[in-house]
Structure formats: C-alpha cells, structure tokens
Design a protein around this motif. Structure first.
Motif, PDB file in Angstrom:
ATOM      1  N   ILE A  40       0.569   7.898  12.128  1.00 38.94           N
ATOM      2  CA  ILE A  40      -0.375   7.352  11.150  1.00 38.94           C
ATOM      3  C   ILE A  40       0.259   6.186  10.391  1.00 38.94           C
ATOM      4  N   ALA A  41       1.526   6.349   9.983  1.00 39.50           N
ATOM      5  CA  ALA A  41       2.218   5.301   9.229  1.00 39.50           C
ATOM      6  C   ALA A  41       2.307   4.018  10.042  1.00 39.50           C
ATOM      7  N   ARG A  42       2.614   4.148  11.328  1.00 39.31           N
ATOM      8  CA  ARG A  42       2.718   2.952  12.179  1.00 39.31           C
ATOM      9  C   ARG A  42       1.382   2.225  12.265  1.00 39.31           C
ATOM     10  N   GLU A  43       0.303   2.968  12.465  1.00 38.44           N
ATOM     11  CA  GLU A  43      -1.012   2.346  12.590  1.00 38.44           C
ATOM     12  C   GLU A  43      -1.436   1.692  11.280  1.00 38.44           C
ATOM     13  N   ILE A  51       0.862  -1.179   0.000  1.00 39.85           N
ATOM     14  CA  ILE A  51       0.000   0.000   0.000  1.00 39.85           C
ATOM     15  C   ILE A  51       0.897   1.228   0.000  1.00 39.85           C
ATOM     16  N   GLY A  52       0.685   2.129  -0.930  1.00 31.49           N
ATOM     17  CA  GLY A  52       1.430   3.374  -0.936  1.00 31.49           C
ATOM     18  C   GLY A  52       0.889   4.312   0.129  1.00 31.49           C
ATOM     19  N   LEU A  53       1.774   5.014   0.822  1.00 30.40           N
ATOM     20  CA  LEU A  53       1.376   6.002   1.818  1.00 30.40           C
ATOM     21  C   LEU A  53       2.143   7.284   1.526  1.00 30.40           C
ATOM     22  N   LEU A  54       1.441   8.297   1.042  1.00 33.10           N
ATOM     23  CA  LEU A  54       2.058   9.567   0.691  1.00 33.10           C
ATOM     24  C   LEU A  54       1.747  10.584   1.780  1.00 33.10           C
ATOM     25  N   VAL A  55       2.796  11.142   2.373  1.00 35.90           N
ATOM     26  CA  VAL A  55       2.640  12.088   3.486  1.00 35.90           C
ATOM     27  C   VAL A  55       3.355  13.388   3.147  1.00 35.90           C
ATOM     28  N   PRO A  56       2.959  14.503   3.761  1.00 35.09           N
ATOM     29  CA  PRO A  56       3.684  15.756   3.531  1.00 35.09           C
ATOM     30  C   PRO A  56       5.146  15.664   3.951  1.00 35.09           C
ATOM     31  N   SER A  57       5.414  15.121   5.144  1.00 38.62           N
ATOM     32  CA  SER A  57       6.795  14.958   5.600  1.00 38.62           C
ATOM     33  C   SER A  57       6.826  14.042   6.810  1.00 38.62           C
ATOM     34  N   ARG A  80      -7.236  15.726  20.397  1.00 41.84           N
ATOM     35  CA  ARG A  80      -6.897  14.383  19.935  1.00 41.84           C
ATOM     36  C   ARG A  80      -7.587  14.053  18.626  1.00 41.84           C
ATOM     37  N   VAL A  81      -6.805  13.555  17.682  1.00 45.36           N
ATOM     38  CA  VAL A  81      -7.324  13.010  16.432  1.00 45.36           C
ATOM     39  C   VAL A  81      -7.324  11.484  16.577  1.00 45.36           C
ATOM     40  N   PRO A  82      -8.452  10.807  16.343  1.00 45.20           N
ATOM     41  CA  PRO A  82      -8.541   9.353  16.569  1.00 45.20           C
ATOM     42  C   PRO A  82      -7.819   8.551  15.488  1.00 45.20           C
ATOM     43  N   VAL A  83      -6.508   8.611  15.476  1.00 42.75           N
ATOM     44  CA  VAL A  83      -5.706   7.995  14.419  1.00 42.75           C
ATOM     45  C   VAL A  83      -5.916   6.485  14.300  1.00 42.75           C
ATOM     46  N   PHE A 119      -0.013  -7.153   3.866  1.00 42.30           N
ATOM     47  CA  PHE A 119       0.514  -6.072   3.034  1.00 42.30           C
ATOM     48  C   PHE A 119       1.499  -5.229   3.837  1.00 42.30           C
ATOM     49  N   ARG A 120       2.481  -4.673   3.154  1.00 40.80           N
ATOM     50  CA  ARG A 120       3.377  -3.681   3.752  1.00 40.80           C
ATOM     51  C   ARG A 120       3.122  -2.333   3.093  1.00 40.80           C
ATOM     52  N   ILE A 121       3.753  -1.280   3.620  1.00 38.36           N
ATOM     53  CA  ILE A 121       3.528   0.040   3.041  1.00 38.36           C
ATOM     54  C   ILE A 121       4.809   0.597   2.429  1.00 38.36           C
TER      55      ILE A 121
END
Length: 349
Positions: free
Chosen positions: A78-81, A63-69, A304-307, A92-94
C-alpha cells in the motif's frame, strides 16, 4: 527545468487545467484530458515547486501514512502505491508511522504530523472507535481511513473523514464459498482475538457462507491470543500455533481460512509441523493476496484486495480536500476477487 506552462502546451490544455490535476481537482475532468496531462507530466518530468506551494498553501508537501506495522508486506504494498502516485502526480512524498493499532499512538502521530506542517493523512487502523481520528479532522487535518466502513456521527450526520475499504464481509464469504464448492464441510476461520471492524466483518462473511450451506454446526471461528505487534512475524506464529491445535482436534477442519495472508502462511507451516499435507489433508485460504502468496509451497489461494485502485482514490481524496476543504467526505467500497491456487483441493474421502 519544465514549467507548468510547458506541461499545458504539451497536453494541449490550459495551465489552470494542469493546476487542477496537480491539486486533485480532476473528478469532473474528461478521462482523455486527464490522461494527456498525466502523460505530459511524466514526459517532461515536471515537479511542482514545493517551496512555492508551501508558501501559498501553508502546508508541507507530505502525506502522512499511518500503518499498524510495516513488517506486514501488505502495508508495504500500500505504501509503495500511495507514494508512487503522490510523488508522480502531485509532487508529494509520504511520511510513514507504525501505530500497532493503538489509539494513543495514532493520536500522537496526528499531533506530530500537524506540528511538521503535514495536513493530509491516510490511516490504516480499522479500530471500532474513531473519535480520536475525527478530533484530528475537526482541527483541520484531512484524513482518509483505510480498511474501515464509515459510521455516522452522534447526530446521525456524515463522517468528517473519507473511508476507503475493501468489502471485508465479501472477502471472507467468497473464500468460504470456494472451500464449500470444493466439497469441504468442516470449516474454520482463524483470527487474533480483539475485534476490529474489518475482522468482525470477515467473521460475519464466513458465518453467512456457512449458514447458506447448512454448515452452522461444523464451522468454527478460532480466536487466538492477541499478538504483541500487529502485522509482524507474530501473526504468522499465531497461525502456526493455531494450526497445531486444529490438527490435534477430534473434528479437525478440512478447510481453514486465515484472517490475512500472514496468518495463513503460519497455518500452512503449522499443519506441516503436525504431519499434515496442504492441500491433501487440509486446504488453506488467505486474504490480501500479497506477493508472497504464489511463492509459497504449495502456492496459496488468497483473496485479492485491489490495492492500486484503492491507493489512487485515497491519494486523490487527500489532494482534493486539501484543495477544497468544503468538499463533502465519501465512502468508497471496493470488491475483492478470489485468486485460486494450489493450497485448496477437495477433501479426502
């Protein structure tokens, strides 16, 4: 090595039920059944045969994960979750890319990911214009957009991508309301210049709370110069610089909100540099509630953002729509919550 039939036997279900879970088709499944299958997968340490899957489906188990930085700890969270869920449930991996909220960089990443056989992408962007994202989706890429509300297409139809976001308006509204309830009447919301959808919604939430308390004349939005790299240490430096300017103003605000925690960390440092104490002289609130917030001195109040819950939906949407491309897209909006700590107190006097 465990087989899918072993998982089915352990969970007391059919192999097709296990396959549905592995391929994201669990939305209509009983919660108890899903829990048994997931427990069996963990207990048996079952991993799908990725080579067989690629031959069958035509795409790579990534799965591609595109983040600002990735320098922003929020995106690391977010990436860890996302990675944990994608790997443990679906095998799957990211693959991560830093885009700095640049549309051209995002479009190039889409091309690269598709060239490597990746067909599912989660993008954190919030750019107002999503045409390049929609173009990638029209070519067969399954895309989930994080931190942005859905917008109808030109014909008024549904978006071709899923959207998962926290209610950004509410995030800043409850942060502002908390300061107002503590007695603050001179307020400021600090953000980089350059409006993304989430920033615009946060500003709107701040102003709405101020209007509701009759504080239109004493609530200001402070927009600093654009930072070089979104989400890295420059965001904190921007907060630090803006705090110095606010500290020197004749009508210094007593309550200040940062567009995110990194900027709020910089605000706290900048006020200290100016000889002010947090929260005795000025109260500070952040948005995101990253793991560093309670470690600040004083511990910083944040929204809190429910990540974990959002990450689960994002991964499940990617997997479900990879399995069934005809599945309609959806918008998922999550509620934020305030985490009160020591960086907020009633104003002096």
């Amino acid at each position: 090595m465990s087989r899918i039939s072993d998982v089915a036997q352990r969970a007391g279900v059919s192999t097709s039920t296990v396959s549905n879970v592995l391929n994201g088709r669990s939305d209509r499944m009983a919660k108890e059944t899903l829990a048994r299958v997931e427990a069996a997968i963990r207990e048996l340490k079952y991993r799908p045969n990725t080579s067989a899957r690629q031959l069958k489906t035509g795409y790579t188990p990534l799965i591609g994960l595109l983040v600002p930085s990735m320098a922003n700890p929020m995106y690391g969270f977010i990436a860890r979750e996302v990675e944990t869920l994608a790997q443990e449930r679906y095998g799957f991996r990211i693959m991560i890319g830093n885009t700095y909220r640049d549309a051209d960089k995002e479009a190039h990443f889409f091309e690269d990911l598709m060239a490597h056989g990746v067909r599912g992408v989660i993008i954190i962007s919030s750019l107002v214009d999503e045409q390049h994202v929609e173009a990638a989706a029209s070519r067969g890429l399954v895309v989930v957009s994080y931190d942005r509300r859905a917008t109808p297409d030109a014909s008024g139809g549904a978006s071709v991508i899923d959207h998962v976001t926290v209610d950004s308006f509410e995030s800043s509204r409850i942060a502002t309301q908390h300061l107002i309830e503590q007695g603050h009447r001179r307020l400021a919301f600090v953000t980089p210049s350059g409006r993304t959808m989430s920033r615009s919604e946060k500003i709107a939430g701040f102003l709405a709370a101020a209007r509701g308390a009759g504080l239109e004349g004493s609530a200001q939005v402070v927009e600093g110069l654009p930072v070089d790299e979104y989400g890295d240490s420059m965001m904190s430096e921007l907060g630090r610089m803006q705090a110095g300017q606010l500290a020197a103003s004749a009508m210094r605000p007593t309550g200040v909100i940062g567009v995110n925690d990194l900027l709020a960390f910089g605000l706290m440092a900048g006020f200290r540099d100016a000889g002010l104490s947090v929260p005795q002289d000025v109260s500070v609130v952040g948005i995101d509630n990253v793991f560093l917030s309670p470690l600040m001195h004083p511990a910083m109040t944040s929204v809190r953002v429910p990540v974990p819950e959002m990450a689960q939906v994002m991964v499940e949407r990617v997997m479900s729509r990879l399995s069934d491309p005809s599945m309609p897209t959806q918008e998922f909006i999550f509620a934020p919550t305030l985490v009160a700590r020591d960086s907020v107190a009633p104003p002096r006097g």
